[in-house]
Scaffold this motif. Structure first.
Motif, mmCIF file in Angstrom:
data_model
loop_
_atom_site.group_PDB
_atom_site.id
_atom_site.type_symbol
_atom_site.label_atom_id
_atom_site.label_comp_id
_atom_site.label_asym_id
_atom_site.label_seq_id
_atom_site.Cartn_x
_atom_site.Cartn_y
_atom_site.Cartn_z
ATOM 1 N N ASP A 1 0.824 -1.207 0.000
ATOM 2 C CA ASP A 1 0.000 0.000 0.000
ATOM 3 C C ASP A 1 0.858 1.256 0.000
ATOM 4 O OD1 ASP A 1 -2.594 -1.431 0.354
ATOM 5 O OD2 ASP A 1 -1.671 -2.012 2.255
ATOM 6 N N LEU A 2 1.999 1.190 0.686
ATOM 7 C CA LEU A 2 2.950 2.296 0.732
ATOM 8 C C LEU A 2 4.342 1.761 0.448
ATOM 9 C CD1 LEU A 2 0.702 2.961 3.162
ATOM 10 C CD2 LEU A 2 2.229 4.883 3.543
ATOM 11 N N ILE A 3 5.117 2.533 -0.314
ATOM 12 C CA ILE A 3 6.521 2.213 -0.570
ATOM 13 C C ILE A 3 7.340 3.469 -0.316
ATOM 14 C CG2 ILE A 3 8.213 1.417 -2.248
ATOM 15 C CD1 ILE A 3 5.977 0.006 -3.751
ATOM 16 N N MET A 4 8.279 3.373 0.606
ATOM 17 C CA MET A 4 9.176 4.491 0.906
ATOM 18 C C MET A 4 10.552 4.205 0.312
ATOM 19 S SD MET A 4 9.888 7.385 2.518
ATOM 20 C CE MET A 4 8.623 7.626 3.790
ATOM 21 N N ILE A 5 11.070 5.129 -0.495
ATOM 22 C CA ILE A 5 12.390 4.965 -1.095
ATOM 23 C C ILE A 5 13.327 6.013 -0.503
ATOM 24 C CG2 ILE A 5 13.716 4.862 -3.246
ATOM 25 C CD1 ILE A 5 11.049 4.356 -4.706
ATOM 26 N N GLY B 1 22.942 3.590 -6.245
ATOM 27 C CA GLY B 1 21.953 4.525 -6.760
ATOM 28 C C GLY B 1 20.544 3.998 -6.531
ATOM 29 N N ARG B 2 19.562 4.863 -6.727
ATOM 30 C CA ARG B 2 18.174 4.464 -6.451
ATOM 31 C C ARG B 2 17.389 4.158 -7.725
ATOM 32 N NH1 ARG B 2 17.081 8.707 -1.456
ATOM 33 N NH2 ARG B 2 18.849 7.925 -0.223
ATOM 34 N N MET B 3 18.090 3.969 -8.837
ATOM 35 C CA MET B 3 17.409 3.725 -10.104
ATOM 36 C C MET B 3 16.564 2.463 -10.042
ATOM 37 S SD MET B 3 20.756 4.843 -10.320
ATOM 38 C CE MET B 3 21.728 3.482 -10.966
ATOM 39 N N ALA B 4 17.148 1.372 -9.545
ATOM 40 C CA ALA B 4 16.428 0.095 -9.502
ATOM 41 C C ALA B 4 15.294 0.127 -8.488
ATOM 42 C CB ALA B 4 17.400 -1.042 -9.180
ATOM 43 N N ALA B 5 15.496 0.805 -7.367
ATOM 44 C CA ALA B 5 14.435 0.901 -6.367
ATOM 45 C C ALA B 5 13.239 1.660 -6.930
ATOM 46 C CB ALA B 5 14.966 1.583 -5.106
ATOM 47 N N ILE B 6 13.495 2.744 -7.643
ATOM 48 C CA ILE B 6 12.415 3.538 -8.221
ATOM 49 C C ILE B 6 11.685 2.736 -9.289
ATOM 50 C CG2 ILE B 6 11.899 5.590 -9.604
ATOM 51 C CD1 ILE B 6 14.264 6.960 -8.124
ATOM 52 N N TYR B 7 12.441 2.114 -10.186
ATOM 53 C CA TYR B 7 11.836 1.317 -11.254
ATOM 54 C C TYR B 7 11.001 0.182 -10.653
ATOM 55 C CZ TYR B 7 11.445 -2.037 -15.096
ATOM 56 O OH TYR B 7 10.963 -2.930 -16.024
ATOM 57 N N SER B 8 11.556 -0.541 -9.686
ATOM 58 C CA SER B 8 10.861 -1.683 -9.101
ATOM 59 C C SER B 8 9.611 -1.253 -8.344
ATOM 60 C CB SER B 8 11.804 -2.460 -8.182
ATOM 61 O OG SER B 8 12.893 -2.995 -8.927
ATOM 62 N N ALA B 9 9.664 -0.109 -7.683
ATOM 63 C CA ALA B 9 8.469 0.402 -7.007
ATOM 64 C C ALA B 9 7.363 0.686 -8.016
ATOM 65 C CB ALA B 9 8.811 1.663 -6.223
#
Length: 303
Positions: free
Chosen positions: A215-219, A231-239
């Motif tokens: 329901d919520l994803i915090m990056i 980097g946060r590229m994969a975290a953003i894409y996966s979210a």
């Protein structure tokens, strides 16, 4: 969590950067503890009142109202909340996000909890996030196994898993320009897990991260302030992939911190989408992303 990481030079500094001691640490720590205490006291009011009446013999006859008894259970404080109150009431180390930034996520958690909350990054503020989602599922994903051990020594109640990132910050521009040519990265075929060949997809998460709808994803991780950092590229894409794949009712709230940095902004605009951004406070962006099934032309573009 992190702040001003562009000015940090080492892994040790990174760990310390998750919290910063300021001229007003005690004030913010007390404010956090007070907020958690208020929440816990509200939740335990019915339970404590009922317990006191029983001990005085005032509730033995007539029998307790089943509805009231159910409410007492519902509002009972959780062990995580009590531990968080103790921690923040006695600590001079405070979360990296500002109180205004924290409030953005808090308001959503207050309206949805108990819910499923996925957090990229673990830190001294993790107790706060977990306690704000009482009886919900809060899962933390962290790149540094040693840092997980450090945090869990003081907060063993938290659920945190190590994550292996295949990307480097120095690859951000190349990944942005090439992902559309990779079939497994395209919106129509995007998927996570070990079978994905997309370099932006996280492939080694615990099964729960893939199977549960969040329901919520915090990056607010992983590190993204020097060339060899993940980097946060994969975290953003996966979210974004997780949010789009939702099949249950509702939407997915995604919070991205450190949007003052170029890569975070670039990947957020590409995958989380400006049209889904509902709030911007300080260095935090809040997106509300609908399932792809509810969006026209979702097969050709993330936005």
């Amino acid at each position: 969590m992190t702040k001003d990481k562009d000015d940090m030079k080492s892994g040790t500094t990174h760990r310390l950067s998750r919290f910063r001691i300021t001229e007003r640490p005690r004030l913010l720590a007390v404010l956090i503890a007070a907020a958690l205490l208020t929440l816990a006291l509200t939740q335990t009011f019915h339970q404590s009142t009922t317990t006191a009446m029983v001990s005085l013999g005032l509730a033995s006859c007539p029998p307790a109202d089943p509805v009231a008894a159910a409410k007492a259970v519902e509002y009972a404080a959780t062990p995580t909340q009590l531990l968080a109150i103790l921690h923040y009431a006695t600590s001079s180390v405070v979360p990296q996000q500002s109180i205004d930034e924290v409030r953005v996520s808090f308001e959503v958690l207050r309206s949805l909890a108990p819910c499923n909350f996925l957090v990229f990054g673990v830190g001294r503020d993790s107790l706060m996030w977990a306690s704000l989602n009482p009886r919900g599922v809060t899962l933390f994903l962290e790149e540094d196994p040693d840092w997980i051990k450090t945090v869990l020594r003081d907060a063993p109640i938290l659920r945190a898993h190590p994550v292996n990132y295949r990307t480097r910050l120095s690859e951000a521009d190349e990944l942005m320009s090439s992902y559309k040519a990779e079939p497994d990265c395209r919106p129509s075929a995007a998927r996570l897990g070990p079978d994905s060949r997309c370099r932006l997809a996280l492939t080694e998460l615990p099964d729960e991260a893939y199977e549960r709808e969040w329901d919520l994803i915090m990056i607010d991780a992983p590190r993204g302030y020097f060339p060899d950092a993940p980097g946060r590229m994969a975290a953003i894409y996966s979210a974004a992939v997780m949010a789009r794949a939702r099949v249950g009712p509702g939407v997915t709230h995604v919070f991205l911190h450190d949007v003052n940095r170029r890569v975070e902004r670039m990947f957020a605009e590409e995958f989380l989408c400006a049209k889904y951004r509902v709030r911007a406070v300080g260095r935090l962006w809040h997106f509300v992303i609908p399932p792809s099934a509810n969006v026209t032309d979702s097969a050709s573009s993330f936005c």
